[in-house]
Write an enzyme that holds these catalytic residues in place. Structure first.
Site, mmCIF file in Angstrom:
data_model
loop_
_atom_site.group_PDB
_atom_site.id
_atom_site.type_symbol
_atom_site.label_atom_id
_atom_site.label_comp_id
_atom_site.label_asym_id
_atom_site.label_seq_id
_atom_site.Cartn_x
_atom_site.Cartn_y
_atom_site.Cartn_z
ATOM 1 N N HIS A 357 -49.101 -12.571 38.696
ATOM 2 C CA HIS A 357 -48.924 -14.356 39.114
ATOM 3 C C HIS A 357 -50.027 -14.746 40.024
ATOM 4 O O HIS A 357 -50.150 -16.050 40.400
ATOM 5 C CB HIS A 357 -47.517 -14.671 39.898
ATOM 6 C CG HIS A 357 -46.620 -14.930 38.683
ATOM 7 N ND1 HIS A 357 -46.441 -16.019 37.986
ATOM 8 C CD2 HIS A 357 -45.588 -13.985 37.957
ATOM 9 C CE1 HIS A 357 -45.416 -15.853 36.996
ATOM 10 N NE2 HIS A 357 -44.989 -14.418 37.104
ATOM 11 N N LYS A 545 -45.767 -30.343 44.637
ATOM 12 C CA LYS A 545 -45.764 -28.982 44.584
ATOM 13 C C LYS A 545 -45.654 -28.204 46.017
ATOM 14 O O LYS A 545 -45.668 -29.218 47.066
ATOM 15 C CB LYS A 545 -47.224 -28.460 43.925
ATOM 16 C CG LYS A 545 -48.274 -29.289 44.541
ATOM 17 C CD LYS A 545 -49.698 -28.774 43.991
ATOM 18 C CE LYS A 545 -49.780 -29.775 42.495
ATOM 19 N NZ LYS A 545 -49.825 -28.726 41.209
ATOM 20 N N ARG A 546 -45.740 -26.844 46.221
ATOM 21 C CA ARG A 546 -45.774 -26.429 47.668
ATOM 22 C C ARG A 546 -46.877 -26.811 48.235
ATOM 23 O O ARG A 546 -47.981 -27.035 47.355
ATOM 24 C CB ARG A 546 -45.572 -24.922 47.417
ATOM 25 C CG ARG A 546 -44.375 -24.302 47.214
ATOM 26 C CD ARG A 546 -43.254 -24.837 48.324
ATOM 27 N NE ARG A 546 -43.422 -24.078 49.470
ATOM 28 C CZ ARG A 546 -42.644 -23.293 49.694
ATOM 29 N NH1 ARG A 546 -41.348 -22.627 48.999
ATOM 30 N NH2 ARG A 546 -42.887 -22.378 51.002
ATOM 31 N N LYS A 551 -54.073 -25.497 47.037
ATOM 32 C CA LYS A 551 -53.506 -26.715 46.270
ATOM 33 C C LYS A 551 -54.196 -28.164 46.473
ATOM 34 O O LYS A 551 -54.187 -29.001 45.871
ATOM 35 C CB LYS A 551 -51.955 -26.969 46.269
ATOM 36 C CG LYS A 551 -51.309 -25.558 45.468
ATOM 37 C CD LYS A 551 -49.903 -25.823 45.550
ATOM 38 C CE LYS A 551 -49.203 -24.593 45.044
ATOM 39 N NZ LYS A 551 -48.974 -24.627 43.465
ATOM 40 N N THR A 653 -47.326 -25.385 36.500
ATOM 41 C CA THR A 653 -46.542 -25.721 35.436
ATOM 42 C C THR A 653 -46.231 -27.238 35.517
ATOM 43 O O THR A 653 -45.698 -27.943 34.634
ATOM 44 C CB THR A 653 -45.017 -24.720 35.279
ATOM 45 O OG1 THR A 653 -44.415 -24.941 36.789
ATOM 46 C CG2 THR A 653 -45.285 -23.692 34.815
ATOM 47 N N LYS A 657 -45.339 -30.229 32.794
ATOM 48 C CA LYS A 657 -44.239 -31.409 32.838
ATOM 49 C C LYS A 657 -44.811 -32.795 33.108
ATOM 50 O O LYS A 657 -44.334 -33.616 32.033
ATOM 51 C CB LYS A 657 -43.453 -31.340 34.164
ATOM 52 C CG LYS A 657 -42.736 -29.700 34.448
ATOM 53 C CD LYS A 657 -41.968 -29.776 35.548
ATOM 54 C CE LYS A 657 -41.818 -28.179 36.055
ATOM 55 N NZ LYS A 657 -41.855 -27.756 37.448
HETATM 56 C C1 LIG Z 1 -42.340 -27.214 38.421
HETATM 57 C C2 LIG Z 1 -41.951 -27.013 39.957
HETATM 58 C C3 LIG Z 1 -42.778 -26.347 40.738
HETATM 59 C C4 LIG Z 1 -44.244 -25.693 40.055
HETATM 60 O O1 LIG Z 1 -45.181 -26.896 40.518
HETATM 61 P P1 LIG Z 1 -46.862 -26.414 40.638
HETATM 62 O O2 LIG Z 1 -47.235 -27.900 40.589
HETATM 63 O O3 LIG Z 1 -46.974 -25.970 39.121
HETATM 64 O O4 LIG Z 1 -47.052 -25.517 41.613
HETATM 65 C C5 LIG Z 1 -42.502 -26.208 41.979
HETATM 66 N N1 LIG Z 1 -41.218 -26.511 42.329
HETATM 67 C C6 LIG Z 1 -40.391 -27.096 41.481
HETATM 68 C C7 LIG Z 1 -39.220 -27.978 42.071
HETATM 69 C C8 LIG Z 1 -40.608 -27.588 40.137
HETATM 70 O O5 LIG Z 1 -39.954 -28.276 39.610
#
Ligand SMILES: *Cc1c(COP(=O)(O)O)cnc(C)c1O
Length: 816
Positions: A357, A545-546, A551, A653, A657
């Protein structure tokens, strides 16, 4: 498919209310009503759940140290096709289903992308009729709850099991197993057969808690089995005389209780960062050993020949946290099944597969050999032997190249490299997006790829479209069905049929109305929670995101500051009203990340309270980002910020979405953004920033000076200086720390290097939004081409290329 009539449902609901609470429905609290409803649903599916368990397909076991499931009620009703019946039944009883949906806890048993991926994969396995089960840990406390106090992140324990139990779980004491820690290992020569005796160990009980995973409108119900750690009670089976005696004194008993319970107490809050703590290693071995023992027990109940294990079982290691699956399976095959090393090794390798990952050095798990030796003496012996044999092989193959042998070995400089163990101990290694896999093959894991190229493959991540479109954006889902029928719900590639409407004014107007409705829902939520008014006609520009330096939330906030300055200098500055929305938790020990949170909050405070820009700019940082928040925010987003330093985001991911919900992506060509770009073409995505090659070259050869750039570019200088000149109040320490990371430490993540290009890209967004019809058309093209990012596609590929490769069980996998 299991089902129930409205009448029968109402009867069962009332009966259950009496048996659980001995009271009438109108006296019950929402919490009680929810418990009763879940209990009824569990009754409805119970028989089917048991039947799925005894299917004779090849079983897939997915090991992951986190599962970020989100709430289950709505998605279970969707998958069972019972929402309508139950909504109406409850309504007859004077109960609102939506209130109960909101009442459910959102278990935070994961940090972010990794755990959420595991959850989407479970949904897809069940929906594709694959007998695939998750193994993980039932943490008593999930990821901390985030609060902001004066703009600072404050962490509050996530006490999610307030009622003691989780509504969807079933505890199975008869399936508990014992996991052994510490102690001494003796090898005894027993008539030429080596017998292993593990003495003085500390026994910890792994108690399984099962959660049903319901497939979409089919008959599959799989299981997520989470283990809770506990003491082994004296009357509990395998406590042999070899176990360390803790019952000598009251003090010892308390110590033992603490030792056992601590293991599943709390989720480590690190995302993409290796913790290196003893307790984490305990957690890793705990759930791995419990899971592998469980698999072998089940296998032996139905099948006789252990040599056939790879024919009926596939074990998948999601990231390196469950690496110890490899030596644990070896241990059982050697010590308990009495196989030879070569037989055991063949079985192990053929059963286990691994997903990588990350390529970031700070995320690579490396455990001190000494730590593992003390905590897991038998496991360590096996790892040593795997390493010894591997080094022999490497020495022979690359005779004399000591550097290469050391570099590839498992134990090097007293440290155990978990990734190396995973690669050589499994039959498949996959990355999570094309670019990521290419970087693994050609850079980070090049030596391993050269040694065994056939092992490496790519499986681009995906998302459960049932949760991330059907359930969270029902209006959009209905519009799609109205336009192209409902087959897309099973086969998301059918979404492509939407593309024929990309110039249909009527359809684009409907799409716009749905987006606006979703934006109003989010605006209401933000008003209620933060008392901030946001304008549903403004551009909703979202980064959730985190919080991590790679990022680059920092790049985003610098752009906001840039706009702010431009507006202050020129009140007629050409800008569409914009609302910037952030959501992000930082690991509690990640200082820079927490400073960035404070910085963004301070910028938000200043801008939101400046009358001069109040109709143009708003910045909202939502607290405690979670799955249920994502489900409100994503359907309302216009712009999806996917702006990581190229090469650093393995896949992402949330990018998928957003795309599926019609947001337009502004992105670097990183992770799966590359594939999103391939899907929609240059016209339908806004790209910017360094290429992967440029970043790799800078990292190898140097040649970038952040200081020079800062000095020469007045726009960059203006926003960077905001960190330290008092323009943003109350950020003295944090501003300096961020400034130093950029200027003194030369901007490791190329924030300043990409800034000019990012601002230009943002100008394109601004311009495009003025042509609303064109915008909506691009939005539609994005939705139409997002089908490939359903995790159903990803899971079909795992099944075909990895888990069921070369085997045919009842012709089952053929249909995938
Ligand atoms: C999809 C999702 C993530 C992943 O987000 P990235 O932008 O791909 O890092 C993290 N936290 C939650 C709650 C999510 O639904």
């Amino acid at each position: 498919m299991v089902t129930i009539s409205k009448k029968k449902f109402k009867q069962q609901f009332e009966t259950k209310m009496y048996s659980l609470y001995a009271q009438s429905i109108n006296e019950a609290s929402n919490e009680q009503l929810l418990n009763v409803l879940c209990s009824v649903i569990k009754d409805i599916i119970a028989k089917r759940w048991i039947e799925t368990k005894i299917s004779c397909q090849k079983e897939v076991y997915y090991f992951c140290i986190e599962f970020l499931m989100g709430r289950q009620l709505k998605s279970n009703l969707l998958n069972l096709d019972l929402e309508k019946t139950i909504r109406e039944g409850l309504k007859d009883l004077g109960i609102s289903l939506d209130d109960l949906i909101e009442e459910e806890v959102d278990p935070a048993l994961g940090n972010g992308g990794l755990g959420r991926l595991a959850a989407c994969f479970l949904d897809s396995m069940a929906s594709l009729d694959i007998s695939g089960h998750g193994y993980g840990i039932r943490y008593k406390y999930g990821l901390f709850e985030q609060k902001f106090v004066n703009g600072y992140q404050v962490e509050v324990p996530d006490n999610w099991l307030t009622q003691g139990n989780y509504i969807w779980e079933t505890v199975r004491p008869n399936k508990a197993v014992v996991v052994k820690f510490e102690g001494d290992v003796e090898l005894i020569d027993d008539n030429k057969r080596l017998r292993v005796v593990h003495k003085n160990y500390i026994p910890v009980m792994a108690m399984p808690y099962d959660i049903p995973i319901i497939g979409y409108e089919n008959d599959s119900i799989n299981t997520l089995r989470l283990f809770k750690s506990d003491i082994v009670r004296r009357d509990f089976g395998p406590t042999s005389s070899n176990a360390k005696n803790y019952s000598g004194s009251y003090d010892d008993a308390l110590k033992y209780k603490y030792y056992a319970e601590e293991i599943s107490q709390v989720l480590y809050p690190n995302d993409s960062n290796y913790a290196g703590r003893l307790l984490r290693l305990k957690q890793e071995y705990f759930f791995v050993s419990a899971g592998i023992q469980d698999i072998i027990r089940k296998f032996k109940k139905h099948k006789s020949n252990i040599l056939d294990l790879p024919k009926s079982v596939a074990i998948h290691i999601n990231d390196t946290h469950p690496t110890l699956c490899i030596p644990e399976l070896m241990r059982i095959l050697l010590d308990e099944e009495g196989l030879s090393w070569d037989e055991a090794w063949d079985i192990t390798k053929n059963t286990i597969s691994y997903t990588n990952h990350t390529i970031m050095a700070e995320a690579m798990e490396k455990w001190p050999a000494e730590m593992m030796k003390k905590l897991l003496p038998r496991i360590y012996m096996i790892v040593e032997e795997i390493d010894r044999r591997y080094k022999n092989y490497l020495n022979e193959k690359y005779s004399g190249d000591i550097n290469k042998v050391n570099h590839m070995s498992i134990i090097n400089c007293e440290n155990i490299s978990m990734a190396h163990l995973c690669i050589m101990g499994s039959h498949s290694v996959n990355g999570v997006a094309n670019l990521h896999t290419e970087i693994l093959k050609n850079e980070v894991l090049k030596d391993f790829y050269d040694d065994e190229p056939e092992k490496f493959n790519n499986k681009t991540n995906g998302i459960a479209h049932r949760r991330w479109l059907l359930s969270c954006n029902p209006k959009l889902a209905d519009l799609i069905t109205e336009l192209i029928g409902s087959e897309w719900k099973r086969d998301t590639l059918k979404l492509e049929e939407l593309e024929k409407y990309k110039d249909d004014i009527d359809v684009l107007r409907k799409l716009d109305e749905i987006k606006t409705d979703n934006k109003k829902i989010l605006a209401n939520h933000i008003k209620e929670k933060y008392d901030i008014d946001i304008n549903p006609n403004s551009i909703y520009d979202v980064q959730i995101k985190r919080l991590h330096a790679y990022k680059r939330q920092l790049l985003n906030v610098f752009h906001i500051l840039h706009l702010y300055h431009e507006l202050l200098e020129n009140p007629n500055f050409d800008i569409e009203p914009r609302t910037f929305i952030f959501g992000a938790k930082a690991a509690p020990g990640y200082h820079l990340a927490k400073s960035i949170i404070k910085f963004i909050n301070s910028v938000a405070y200043k801008i939101n309270n400046d009358e001069r820009v109040k109709d143009k700019l708003k910045v909202v940082f939502v607290e405690n980002y979670s799955v249920s928040l994502a489900e409100i925010i994503i359907p309302a987003a216009d712009v999806s910020e996917q702006i990581s330093t190229t090469t650093k985001e393995a896949s992402g991911t949330s990018n998928m979405k957003f795309m599926m919900n019609g947001a337009i992506t502004i992105a670097t060509l990183d992770g799966a953004n590359v594939e999103i770009h391939e899907q929609v073409g240059n016209e339908n995505i806004i790209l910017f920033g360094l290429s992967a090659k440029q970043v790799l070259d800078y990292n190898k050869y140097g040649g970038y000076s952040a200081l020079d750039l800062y000095k020469s570019n007045m726009y960059i200088k203006r926003v960077v200086d905001d960190l330290i000149n008092g323009f943003i109040p109350n950020i003295e320490k944090e501003g300096r720390e961020i400034y130093d990371s950029l200027i003194t430490y030369n901007d490791e993540y190329f924030v300043l290097r990409d800034m000019e290009n990012y601002i230009e890209a943002q100008q394109k967004i601004n311009k495009l939004y003025k042509e609303k019809e064109k915008w909506n058309s691009i939005s539609l093209v994005n939705i139409a081409n997002s089908g490939i990012f359903s995790s159903d596609r990803t899971i079909s590929e795992y099944a075909k290329d990895i888990w069921f490769k070369g085997c045919e069980i009842n012709g089952e996998y053929n249909k995938l």
